[in-house]
Scaffold this motif. Structure first.
Motif, mmCIF file in Angstrom:
data_model
loop_
_atom_site.group_PDB
_atom_site.id
_atom_site.type_symbol
_atom_site.label_atom_id
_atom_site.label_comp_id
_atom_site.label_asym_id
_atom_site.label_seq_id
_atom_site.Cartn_x
_atom_site.Cartn_y
_atom_site.Cartn_z
ATOM 1 N N ARG A 55 0.812 -1.221 0.000
ATOM 2 C CA ARG A 55 0.000 0.000 0.000
ATOM 3 C C ARG A 55 0.850 1.277 0.000
ATOM 4 O O ARG A 55 0.620 2.207 0.793
ATOM 5 C CB ARG A 55 -0.955 0.004 1.200
ATOM 6 N N VAL A 56 1.832 1.296 -0.857
ATOM 7 C CA VAL A 56 2.697 2.473 -1.005
ATOM 8 C C VAL A 56 2.316 3.198 -2.289
ATOM 9 O O VAL A 56 2.294 2.581 -3.365
ATOM 10 C CB VAL A 56 4.193 2.069 -1.043
ATOM 11 N N ASP A 57 2.005 4.476 -2.175
ATOM 12 C CA ASP A 57 1.640 5.290 -3.328
ATOM 13 C C ASP A 57 2.907 5.860 -3.969
ATOM 14 O O ASP A 57 3.482 6.832 -3.464
ATOM 15 C CB ASP A 57 0.701 6.420 -2.900
ATOM 16 N N VAL A 58 3.346 5.231 -5.029
ATOM 17 C CA VAL A 58 4.570 5.672 -5.712
ATOM 18 C C VAL A 58 4.461 7.128 -6.140
ATOM 19 O O VAL A 58 5.410 7.922 -5.996
ATOM 20 C CB VAL A 58 4.861 4.779 -6.936
ATOM 21 N N LEU A 59 3.309 7.514 -6.643
ATOM 22 C CA LEU A 59 3.131 8.857 -7.190
ATOM 23 C C LEU A 59 3.051 9.945 -6.119
ATOM 24 O O LEU A 59 3.050 11.137 -6.443
ATOM 25 C CB LEU A 59 1.877 8.888 -8.065
ATOM 26 N N ILE A 84 1.437 1.935 -13.386
ATOM 27 C CA ILE A 84 1.821 3.190 -12.731
ATOM 28 C C ILE A 84 2.732 3.957 -13.682
ATOM 29 O O ILE A 84 3.802 3.457 -14.049
ATOM 30 C CB ILE A 84 2.549 2.930 -11.401
ATOM 31 N N GLN A 85 2.319 5.135 -14.103
ATOM 32 C CA GLN A 85 3.116 5.960 -15.010
ATOM 33 C C GLN A 85 4.067 6.820 -14.183
ATOM 34 O O GLN A 85 3.650 7.771 -13.522
ATOM 35 C CB GLN A 85 2.205 6.853 -15.851
ATOM 36 N N LYS A 158 11.757 13.245 4.598
ATOM 37 C CA LYS A 158 10.542 12.441 4.612
ATOM 38 C C LYS A 158 10.743 11.272 3.657
ATOM 39 O O LYS A 158 11.119 11.466 2.501
ATOM 40 C CB LYS A 158 9.346 13.271 4.180
ATOM 41 N N TYR A 159 10.480 10.054 4.140
ATOM 42 C CA TYR A 159 10.712 8.887 3.282
ATOM 43 C C TYR A 159 9.730 7.764 3.600
ATOM 44 O O TYR A 159 9.158 7.693 4.687
ATOM 45 C CB TYR A 159 12.144 8.385 3.424
ATOM 46 N N THR A 160 9.575 6.884 2.618
ATOM 47 C CA THR A 160 8.766 5.674 2.763
ATOM 48 C C THR A 160 9.576 4.507 2.237
ATOM 49 O O THR A 160 10.178 4.600 1.164
ATOM 50 C CB THR A 160 7.462 5.770 1.945
ATOM 51 N N LYS A 161 9.605 3.415 2.974
ATOM 52 C CA LYS A 161 10.299 2.211 2.518
ATOM 53 C C LYS A 161 9.367 1.372 1.664
ATOM 54 O O LYS A 161 8.167 1.316 1.909
ATOM 55 C CB LYS A 161 10.757 1.356 3.702
#
Length: 306
Positions: A55-59, A84-85, A158-161
């Motif tokens: 559930r990580v939103d790349v965009l 995912i573009q 700010k980061y997400t793994k």
């Protein structure tokens, strides 16, 4: 107990060098050894289902941090599979320039959106810290080093793994461990794969490890560690193996090459570890470049009569 056996065959838990001019080639010619290369671990990309489950939103991110070429491949392949573009203005931060250049496989290489460090993740963090306005997506293989999160935390960004690959034990069923006198492990995962495949190691098997974490994994698992590097005395594992083989093959002392449970302050209990068995002769199957289907190992043997 003093060691009396000589080292003739070595198993290296790494892919074979791409060039014949490597430190291992020098070991072979110098000590008349046979060295086999065989990765103990493999990296497998996560499935689209596993990717979505995180559930990580790349965009929602403006930059991606890559630690390896494998995570680059998996990132773009998974984005395509999940439709995912990836925005053209996405920025990319890579541990080394070589990894950064690999991005050319997927994007137009532009310096204004590609940044890289020199050697380590810590080096890259010096670059990342200058871009605190970005929202970073950190592409990782599981398991990853805990210091990665610690270093990211220190930067204040700010980061997400996101986990894009898993490290798993390779199929080592075709290996006859009794054919070897020394085995070299380069990561904790290598040690775990060795223990899973060979519950009983031959008596007198020499174990070499790269890094304290790898040595700790071996000791806690009940293995002895005869050689460890890097140290002030031996900057590389190849150098340590070279000096160790020279000493043991000439009947000299091999004190001071390894690590003991006492060095870990009592961390190595040996519970659940590998028992050391008796070496009962040579197995019928010789481990070589041709043994096992799909093997990526290449054997480097010394030639005589030169």
């Amino acid at each position: 107990m003093a060691k009396t056996q000589k080292v003739k065959r070595i198993l290296i838990a790494q892919p074979a060098p791409s060039s014949d001019k490597s430190p291992f080639s020098e070991l072979v010619s110098k000590h008349k050894l046979e060295v086999d290369f065989r990765p103990f671990i493999a990296v497998e990309g996560v499935t689209p289902k596993e990717f979505r489950a995180q559930r990580v939103d790349v965009l929602a991110h403006t930059a991606v941090i890559f630690t390896s070429r494998k995570t680059i491949d998996n990132f773009f392949e998974l984005c395509e599979a999940c439709r995912i573009q990836v925005p053209e203005d996405m920025k990319y931060f890579c541990v080394t320039e070589a990894i950064a250049l690999y991005l050319q496989k997927y994007i137009v290489y532009r310096k204004r959106k590609i940044f890289y460090g020199t050697t380590t993740f810590a080096d890259l963090m010096e670059v990342v810290a200058k871009h605190k306005e970005e929202r970073f997506l950190v592409a990782l293989s599981d398991p990853y080093k805990p210091e990665i999160e610690a270093l990211l935390g220190k930067t204040g960004v700010k980061y997400t793994k996101i986990i894009l690959a898993h490290t798993v034990a390779a199929d080592l069923s075709d290996i006859s461990i009794v054919d070897y006198d020394l085995v070299a492990c380069y990561s904790s995962a290598d040690v775990r794969a060795l223990r899973e495949r060979f519950e009983v190691l031959p008596e007198g098997m020499i174990v070499a490890t790269l890094g304290n974490a790898t040595a700790r994994e071996a000791l806690v698992g009940g293995l002895k560690v005869d050689i460890v590097a890097p140290t002030p005395r031996f900057p590389s594992l190849t150098m340590a193996i070279d000096k160790y083989v020279a000493a043991i093959n000439s009947g000299g002392s091999v004190e001071g090459f390894g690590m003991t449970a006492e060095d870990l302050g009592g961390e190595a209990t040996g519970q659940g570890g590998v028992s050391v068995g008796t070496k009962k002769g040579k197995a019928a199957t010789k481990v070589s470049a041709s043994s096992g289907s799909g093997s990526s190992r290449r054997s480097v043997a010394a030639t005589t009569g030169k």
